[in-house]
Design a protein around this motif. Structure first.
Motif, PDB file in Angstrom:
ATOM      1  N   VAL A 452       0.858  -1.186   0.000  1.00  0.00           N
ATOM      2  CA  VAL A 452       0.000   0.000   0.000  1.00  0.00           C
ATOM      3  C   VAL A 452       0.892   1.233   0.000  1.00  0.00           C
ATOM      4  CG1 VAL A 452      -1.744   1.323   1.240  1.00  0.00           C
ATOM      5  CG2 VAL A 452      -1.868  -1.174   1.211  1.00  0.00           C
ATOM      6  N   ASP A 453       0.746   2.055  -1.037  1.00  0.00           N
ATOM      7  CA  ASP A 453       1.497   3.305  -1.121  1.00  0.00           C
ATOM      8  C   ASP A 453       0.522   4.437  -1.417  1.00  0.00           C
ATOM      9  OD1 ASP A 453       3.302   5.350  -1.394  1.00  0.00           O
ATOM     10  OD2 ASP A 453       4.670   4.250  -2.721  1.00  0.00           O
ATOM     11  N   LEU A 454       0.242   5.252  -0.395  1.00  0.00           N
ATOM     12  CA  LEU A 454      -0.646   6.409  -0.514  1.00  0.00           C
ATOM     13  C   LEU A 454       0.141   7.704  -0.362  1.00  0.00           C
ATOM     14  CD1 LEU A 454      -3.583   5.155   1.775  1.00  0.00           C
ATOM     15  CD2 LEU A 454      -3.227   4.721  -0.657  1.00  0.00           C
ATOM     16  N   SER A 455       1.443   7.646  -0.506  1.00  0.00           N
ATOM     17  CA  SER A 455       2.303   8.788  -0.202  1.00  0.00           C
ATOM     18  C   SER A 455       2.117   9.931  -1.190  1.00  0.00           C
ATOM     19  CB  SER A 455       3.770   8.346  -0.194  1.00  0.00           C
ATOM     20  OG  SER A 455       4.166   7.879  -1.474  1.00  0.00           O
ATOM     21  N   SER A 456       2.535  11.132  -0.749  1.00  0.00           N
ATOM     22  CA  SER A 456       2.533  12.349  -1.571  1.00  0.00           C
ATOM     23  C   SER A 456       1.155  12.638  -2.151  1.00  0.00           C
ATOM     24  CB  SER A 456       3.583  12.235  -2.689  1.00  0.00           C
ATOM     25  OG  SER A 456       4.871  12.105  -2.163  1.00  0.00           O
ATOM     26  N   ASN A 457       0.177  12.739  -1.255  1.00  0.00           N
ATOM     27  CA  ASN A 457      -1.165  13.170  -1.603  1.00  0.00           C
ATOM     28  C   ASN A 457      -1.596  14.229  -0.597  1.00  0.00           C
ATOM     29  OD1 ASN A 457      -2.521  11.598  -3.925  1.00  0.00           O
ATOM     30  ND2 ASN A 457      -1.463   9.974  -2.808  1.00  0.00           N
ATOM     31  N   ASN A 458      -2.892  14.466  -0.486  1.00  0.00           N
ATOM     32  CA  ASN A 458      -3.428  15.420   0.488  1.00  0.00           C
ATOM     33  C   ASN A 458      -4.347  14.721   1.480  1.00  0.00           C
ATOM     34  OD1 ASN A 458      -2.197  17.751  -0.730  1.00  0.00           O
ATOM     35  ND2 ASN A 458      -3.749  17.651  -2.337  1.00  0.00           N
ATOM     36  N   LEU A 459      -4.044  13.478   1.773  1.00  0.00           N
ATOM     37  CA  LEU A 459      -4.861  12.707   2.702  1.00  0.00           C
ATOM     38  C   LEU A 459      -4.680  13.217   4.129  1.00  0.00           C
ATOM     39  CD1 LEU A 459      -4.098   9.221   1.162  1.00  0.00           C
ATOM     40  CD2 LEU A 459      -6.313  10.371   1.120  1.00  0.00           C
ATOM     41  N   SER A 460      -5.720  13.101   4.931  1.00  0.00           N
ATOM     42  CA  SER A 460      -5.677  13.633   6.289  1.00  0.00           C
ATOM     43  C   SER A 460      -6.402  12.679   7.236  1.00  0.00           C
ATOM     44  CB  SER A 460      -6.316  15.026   6.328  1.00  0.00           C
ATOM     45  OG  SER A 460      -7.655  14.966   5.852  1.00  0.00           O
ATOM     46  N   GLY A 461      -6.533  13.130   8.477  1.00  0.00           N
ATOM     47  CA  GLY A 461      -7.199  12.318   9.484  1.00  0.00           C
ATOM     48  C   GLY A 461      -6.217  11.466  10.268  1.00  0.00           C
ATOM     49  N   ALA A 462      -6.768  10.658  11.143  1.00  0.00           N
ATOM     50  CA  ALA A 462      -5.935   9.782  11.973  1.00  0.00           C
ATOM     51  C   ALA A 462      -5.874   8.388  11.364  1.00  0.00           C
ATOM     52  CB  ALA A 462      -6.510   9.724  13.388  1.00  0.00           C
TER      53      ALA A 462
END
Length: 732
Positions: A452-462
């Protein structure tokens, strides 16, 4: 090809019928194992030749222990002519035999079939093989034969198959006679050897030839037209050049054509599509250029089309192959080219498609929503393009999907909760996009996820509980987003986890003091990695996906992930002490905790035998530098700068190989050979500065201080009688 098996049928024996059986039959049946046609003895001369051959062979598996007595049927791998007992076939494939081939084998004058493949025979190919005048098949593949192909082979006029592939030390120039010594030759396989020079012209005209495999050699010269009805052609991984011919003589026969990894130039001629029987076409890793003609449309028989790693340009063809409900392309790879424009909708009409590779092009526009109609898709790789829009919700129609790679695009929107329908997904890479929002809790349904690679985005939350269900995780990167909150202890307890990268977020709190999973401990190192590999790249995963079409309806998916075993929590808001248990993880290669607010002393590192990168810079760590860091032989990068370490660093511990590792520690004395001790005093701090961390606060403070200064300055002026008089006189 139809195989027919003749099976003898025996009826149960009834004691009451004993008086009806001839006495002679009762005697012969046990002796011949109920098979009268195979009850015969080896010819004495052939038996002696085989025993000579066995005497020079190393046979650790004792496969040839059955070579006793004279009954031909009991000798492993040996077949005889049933009237004369002469040996006609020797098949000793895959028996772990080794040694040199004894010339005694050449005394089998009636031999028609000789197969010694997948063993470890060495030395040169015996020249006496040329005396086996009845030989029709010679298979010496997957051994360790060396030298050149002996000219005596040209005496085998009856040969239909010559298979010598995978003998790496076998080479030299392809002999001139290779295409005209036998007018019966149908299969010639010399692949994965060390032959060089040009392909002899005689090969192009050998009418009987149907299967030609010269791949993975050092052959040169121009690609050539062939003038026989070939069925299989592999010339891959050579040094061939020139432009593609039409292979007109094989229009109705050629099924497999592999010309990958050469230096072919020019465009792909439309006549290639006229190869009516073609099922596999691989032209990858060449220098083919220009666009694909709209007339280049292959038949529904084509299963694999690989044009990757070329210089092809222009728009993707709206139609590249015919398709029906039950047949058509299974694998389409147009990656690593210069294709531009949108993904044509007609690609979604390839109903049989199981793997789609369009990465590393210049594609724009949105991902077609109708991609969900490709219900057999297992791999989608659209990475490294300029695609925009959101991930289409219809993609959940690809319910067999194993890998979804959309990284390095301009994709926006949020991760939709409905993506949980892709419950077979192993690889999810949407990094380097503009995706926002939180990780939906419903994604807990993706229990098969491994990468799983979700890096370098604008994701937020805990970090939510969805991630806890991804129990098969090997690689997780949430780097360079806006995640916040505490780092959960369960994050380090996945059974197979090898790399966790949470850098560049807003995680706060302390590093969990937990027992880190055994997968971190069991790393034995990666000997394939270059010893001086740049430390920044070591945390990134390299995913190599391989797919193989087994038949017209089945694709074999496999992948290999190459990644450092490590933890990266850098550039966050973590505080407190580093738990001692983190420095007891033997298998870690990469540990980066830099740019946080960690304090306390640095514990012993003597158990971290595999550590190659350690970055604890830009924190508030104190105390002395542990002396045992110098014993970490694999360490190639060390950075402890800009902390509050004190004491001295002895010169004899070899820290000179890490220049700048102790800068910005004013109370730390670093010994220098012959020059005494110098203080690692602060200099200009590289990387993130205080202004970058507290930018808005600093601007606010500046504005307030400027206003206050101006206010008090005016009051001071008007409190002075002389200043007040001067100002009033000037104004009026």
């Amino acid at each position: 090809m139809e195989l027919k098996w003749v099976v003898a049928v025996f009826h149960p024996w009834k004691p009451s019928e004993l008086h009806t059986l001839p006495l002679l039959l009762l005697i012969i049946l046990p002796l011949c194992s109920f098979n009268l046609s195979q009850c015969f003895d080896l010819d004495p001369e052939d038996k002696a030749s085989l025993l000579l051959f066995r005497s020079s062979v190393k046979d650790p598996g004792q496969s040839l222990e059955t070579w006793v007595g004279s009954n031909c049927t009991s000798w492993t791998g040996i077949s005889c002519e049933n009237r004369t007992g002469r040996v006609v076939s020797v098949n000793l494939a895959n028996m772990n035999l080794s040694g040199k081939v004894h010339p005694g084998l050449c005394e089998l004058s009636f031999l028609e079939y000789l197969k010694l493949s997948q063993n470890n025979f060495n030395g040169t190919i015996p020249t006496c093989f040329g005396s086996l005048g009845s030989l029709k098949t010679l298979d010496l593949s997957h051994n360790s034969f060396s030298g050149v192909l002996p000219d005596d082979i040209m005496r085998l006029r009856q040969l239909t198959e010559l298979v010598l592939n995978a003998n790496r030390e076998l080479g030299g120039v392809l002999p001139w006679w290779i295409g005209n010594f036998s007018s019966n030759l149908e299969k010639l396989d010399l692949s994965s050897n060390s032959f060089h020079g040009e392909i002899p012209e005689s090969v192009f005209y050998l009418k009987s030839l149907k299967h030609l495999d010269l791949g993975d050699n050092h052959l040169s010269g121009n690609i050539h037209e062939y003038y026989q009805s070939l069925e299989f052609l592999n010339l891959a991984s050579n040094r061939l050049s020139g432009t593609l011919p039409c292979f007109s003589a094989s229009t109705q026969s050629l099924t497999v054509m592999i010309l990958a990894n050469n230096s072919l130039v020019g465009g792909i001629p439309t006549c290639i599509a006229s190869l009516e029987a073609l099922t596999h076409l691989n032209l990858s890793f060449n220098h083919l250029s220009y666009g694909l003609s709209p007339r280049l449309v292959f038949t529904e028989k084509l299963l694999v089309l690989d044009l990757s790693f070329n210089d092809l340009s222009g728009p993707l063809p709206s139609k590249i192959a015919e398709a029906t409900e039950k047949s058509g392309l299974v694998l389409l790879d147009l990656s690593h080219n210069h294709f531009s424009g949108k993904i044509p909708l007609r690609i979604t009409e390839l109903k049989s498609l199981q793997a789609l590779f369009l990465s590393h092009n210049l594609l724009t526009g949105a991902i077609p929503a109708r991609i969900g109609k490709l219900t057999y898709l297992q791999v989608i790789d659209l990475s490294h393009n300029s695609l925009s829009g959101s991930i289409p919700l219809d993609i959940v129609g690809c319910f067999q999907l194993l890998a979804l790679m959309l990284n390095n695009n301009n994709i926006s929107g949020e991760l939709q909760p409905e993506l949980d329908a892709l419950d077979s997904l192993k690889i999810l890479d949407v990094s380097h996009n503009k995706i926002s929002g939180e990780i939906p809790l419903t994604l807990a349904g993706l229990k098969s996820l491994e990468i799983v690679d979700l890096s370098s985005n604008n994701l937020s939350g805990a970090l939510n509980d969805a991630i806890t269900k991804w129990s098969n995780l090997k690689y997780l990167s949430l780097a360079q987003n806006k995640f916040s909150g505490n780092i959960s202890s369960w994050l380090f307890t996945f059974g197979a986890i090898q790399m966790i990268d949470l850098s560049g977020n807003k995680f706060s709190g302390v590093i969990p003091d937990v027992s880190f999973n055994i997968s971190f401990h069991n790393n034995s190192g990666n000997s394939d990695r270059a010893p001086k590999e740049p430390f920044i790249a070591m945390r990134n995963a390299e995913i190599k996906i391989s797919v193989m079409v087994i038949d017209s309806s089945e694709l074999s998916f496999n992948y290999k992930v190459s990644s450092t075993v490590g933890i990266d929590l850098s550039d966050n808001l973590l505080r407190g002490e580093i738990p001692d248990v983190l420095f007891e993880v033997e298998g870690l290669e990469y540990l980066n905790l830099s740019y946080n607010f960690l304090d306390g002393e640095l514990p012993s590192l003597e158990k971290m035998w595999n550590l190659r990168v350690l970055d604890l810079s830009h924190n508030s760590l104190s105390g002395q530098i542990p002396a045992n860091i110098s014993t970490l032989k694999d360490l190639v990068f060390l950075n402890l700068s800009y902390n509050s370490f004190s004491g001295s660093v002895p010169d004899n511990q070899g820290y000179q190989r890490f220049p700048g590792a102790f800068a910005g520690n004013p109370d730390l004395c670093v010994e220098s050979s012959g020059d005494g001790c110098y203080r690692a005093s602060p200099t200009v701090v590289p990387g993130r500065t205080f202004e970058e961390v507290e930018g808005p606060i600093l601007v606010w403070v500046f504005c307030v201080s400027a206003f206050v200064s101006f206010y008090f300055g005016v009051v001071a002026l008007f409190c002075s009688a002389r200043a007040r008089s001067y100002i009033l006189q000037t104004k009026f």
